[in-house]
Enzyme design. Structure first.
Site, PDB file in Angstrom:
ATOM      1  N   SER A  65       0.796  -1.232   0.000  1.00 31.00           N
ATOM      2  CA  SER A  65       0.000   0.000   0.000  1.00 31.00           C
ATOM      3  C   SER A  65       0.828   1.282   0.000  1.00 31.00           C
ATOM      4  O   SER A  65       0.289   2.358  -0.270  1.00 31.00           O
ATOM      5  CB  SER A  65      -0.955   0.014   1.196  1.00 31.00           C
ATOM      6  OG  SER A  65      -2.058  -0.821   0.952  1.00 31.00           O
ATOM      7  N   LYS A  68       0.608   3.277  -3.113  1.00 26.56           N
ATOM      8  CA  LYS A  68      -0.533   4.168  -3.362  1.00 26.56           C
ATOM      9  C   LYS A  68      -0.105   5.629  -3.367  1.00 26.56           C
ATOM     10  O   LYS A  68      -0.677   6.456  -4.085  1.00 26.56           O
ATOM     11  CB  LYS A  68      -1.611   3.937  -2.302  1.00 26.56           C
ATOM     12  CG  LYS A  68      -2.242   2.550  -2.341  1.00 26.56           C
ATOM     13  CD  LYS A  68      -3.123   2.296  -1.118  1.00 26.56           C
ATOM     14  CE  LYS A  68      -3.722   0.896  -1.155  1.00 26.56           C
ATOM     15  NZ  LYS A  68      -4.491   0.582   0.066  1.00 26.56           N
ATOM     16  N   TYR A 193      -2.008  -3.185 -11.033  1.00 24.50           N
ATOM     17  CA  TYR A 193      -2.066  -2.854  -9.607  1.00 24.50           C
ATOM     18  C   TYR A 193      -1.236  -3.826  -8.768  1.00 24.50           C
ATOM     19  O   TYR A 193      -0.525  -3.415  -7.844  1.00 24.50           O
ATOM     20  CB  TYR A 193      -3.532  -2.857  -9.137  1.00 24.50           C
ATOM     21  CG  TYR A 193      -3.707  -2.462  -7.697  1.00 24.50           C
ATOM     22  CD1 TYR A 193      -3.506  -1.143  -7.287  1.00 24.50           C
ATOM     23  CD2 TYR A 193      -4.073  -3.401  -6.733  1.00 24.50           C
ATOM     24  CE1 TYR A 193      -3.662  -0.770  -5.963  1.00 24.50           C
ATOM     25  CE2 TYR A 193      -4.237  -3.033  -5.405  1.00 24.50           C
ATOM     26  CZ  TYR A 193      -4.029  -1.717  -5.022  1.00 24.50           C
ATOM     27  OH  TYR A 193      -4.179  -1.354  -3.707  1.00 24.50           O
ATOM     28  N   TYR A 245      -4.020   3.425   7.473  1.00 24.85           N
ATOM     29  CA  TYR A 245      -5.302   2.713   7.474  1.00 24.85           C
ATOM     30  C   TYR A 245      -6.233   3.346   8.501  1.00 24.85           C
ATOM     31  O   TYR A 245      -6.228   4.556   8.694  1.00 24.85           O
ATOM     32  CB  TYR A 245      -5.102   1.210   7.725  1.00 24.85           C
ATOM     33  CG  TYR A 245      -4.170   0.540   6.742  1.00 24.85           C
ATOM     34  CD1 TYR A 245      -4.363   0.673   5.365  1.00 24.85           C
ATOM     35  CD2 TYR A 245      -3.095  -0.231   7.182  1.00 24.85           C
ATOM     36  CE1 TYR A 245      -3.525   0.050   4.456  1.00 24.85           C
ATOM     37  CE2 TYR A 245      -2.246  -0.859   6.280  1.00 24.85           C
ATOM     38  CZ  TYR A 245      -2.465  -0.710   4.912  1.00 24.85           C
ATOM     39  OH  TYR A 245      -1.625  -1.332   4.030  1.00 24.85           O
ATOM     40  N   VAL A 263       1.119  -3.736   3.917  1.00 23.60           N
ATOM     41  CA  VAL A 263       0.960  -5.005   4.633  1.00 23.60           C
ATOM     42  C   VAL A 263       2.175  -5.927   4.518  1.00 23.60           C
ATOM     43  O   VAL A 263       2.188  -7.005   5.111  1.00 23.60           O
ATOM     44  CB  VAL A 263      -0.320  -5.761   4.192  1.00 23.60           C
ATOM     45  CG1 VAL A 263      -1.556  -4.989   4.584  1.00 23.60           C
ATOM     46  CG2 VAL A 263      -0.296  -6.080   2.711  1.00 23.60           C
TER      47      VAL A 263
END
Length: 309
Positions: A65, A68, A193, A245, A263
């Site tokens: 993540s 992102k 992705y 998160y 993660v």
């Protein structure tokens, strides 16, 4: 430039390592199950030709993540704010990062922010390029600029493992395509992705990325503008409000710096007009954040008064 081991950081790693027993490695992506639960490392980049480290600094890990942040940078550079935020919102969410609930209840039905999976899929869908190879190469080229490490690429094994187990992300993507948030082939989007998430780095690379974001998007050596300052500002703001998160509010109080977790156990930190931080510890809490990494960055922030608040 070689990193130098710092005694102060070694002590922090030793203290924070006790917290790794409180979590577990991500197991819903088969390839991530193989990580060493006890691993913990930190790198700090000051921009003055100085890089300090402690712990398992030689271990590489995938961005997950954290990617992102970088796909958002690229999408904003490609399209500008108005286009990007017509399809993705700017609001934090208290829901888990892979939740579909808000998509169903929000009007218009667009993801709340770019740091949850739905928002990240929508952002990745905006990256310009004739095909996935050109798109992923553009993202890698940006990362090469930010880190000065041209050898960074994605881990095929991890990407394949994620692609084959990406049914929840497929569901998010199909839902968004139904509501005109994203366009094109869902399988091609998932291929891109998962490769984006599988880009492999070390803590030193993360610290350098953090430094550029922290310092107006400029290369620390040449002062060349890699990322427009306004985009760096926007991205840092999302890191504060949504980067950890659904623990982002707690992290803002306890640590108080723009950060993004993944993660795989990585944490990217960017102290505005200050240092860049890279942390790795694959033992995760129930919200997907590194248990040892959280404690380590908390100790770092307290020791050097890094909180922006």
């Amino acid at each position: 430039m070689e990193c130098v081991q710092a005694e102060e950081l070694v002590k922090m790693v030793e203290e924070a390592r006790h917290y790794t027993i409180n979590g577990k490695v991500a197991d819903y992506i088969p390839a991530l199950k193989e990580a060493n639960k006890d691993a913990l490392a930190v790198a700090v980049y000051t921009g003055e030709g100085e890089c300090l480290y402690a712990g398992n600094i030689g271990e590489t890990f995938t961005l997950q993540s954290i990617s992102k942040v970088l796909s958002l940078v690229l999408a904003l550079m490609d399209h500008g704010e108005d286009y990007v935020f017509s399809r993705v919102g700017k609001e934090p969410t208290g829901d888990p990062f892979n939740s579909i609930a808000k998509l169903e209840t929000s009007v218009p039905s667009k993801p709340l922010n770019p740091m949850i999976n739905a928002g990240a899929l929508a952002v990745t869908n905006m990256i310009m390029g004739e095909n996935n190879e050109k798109k992923i190469n553009r993202l890698l080229a940006l990362i090469h600029q930010l880190t000065g490490n041209d050898s960074i690429t994605y881990n095929n094994y991890v990407a394949k493992s994620e692609y084959e187990t990406a049914d929840l992300n497929r569901s998010l993507a199909y839902f968004m395509r139904q509501h005109d948030v994203i366009k094109g082939s869902i399988e091609e989007l998932l291929d891109l992705y998962t490769k984006q998430c599988a880009i492999e780095v070390n803590c030193n690379d993360l610290a350098k990325i953090g430094y550029v974001l922290a310092n107006e998007g400029k290369d620390p050596k040449t002062k060349k503008q890699i990322i427009p300052n306004e985009i760096a500002r926007i991205v840092k703001t999302f890191m504060v409000t949504c980067g950890m998160y659904n623990a982002s509010g707690e992290f803002a109080i306890n640590v108080g710096i723009p950060a993004k977790s993944g993660v795989s156990g990585g944490i990217l930190g960017a102290v505005p007009n200050g240092i860049g931080i890279g942390v790795y510890g694959p033992s995760l809490d129930d919200r997907g954040n590194s248990t040892g990494g959280l404690r380590l960055i908390e100790l770092l922030s307290a020791k050097y008064n890094l909180s922006i608040f």
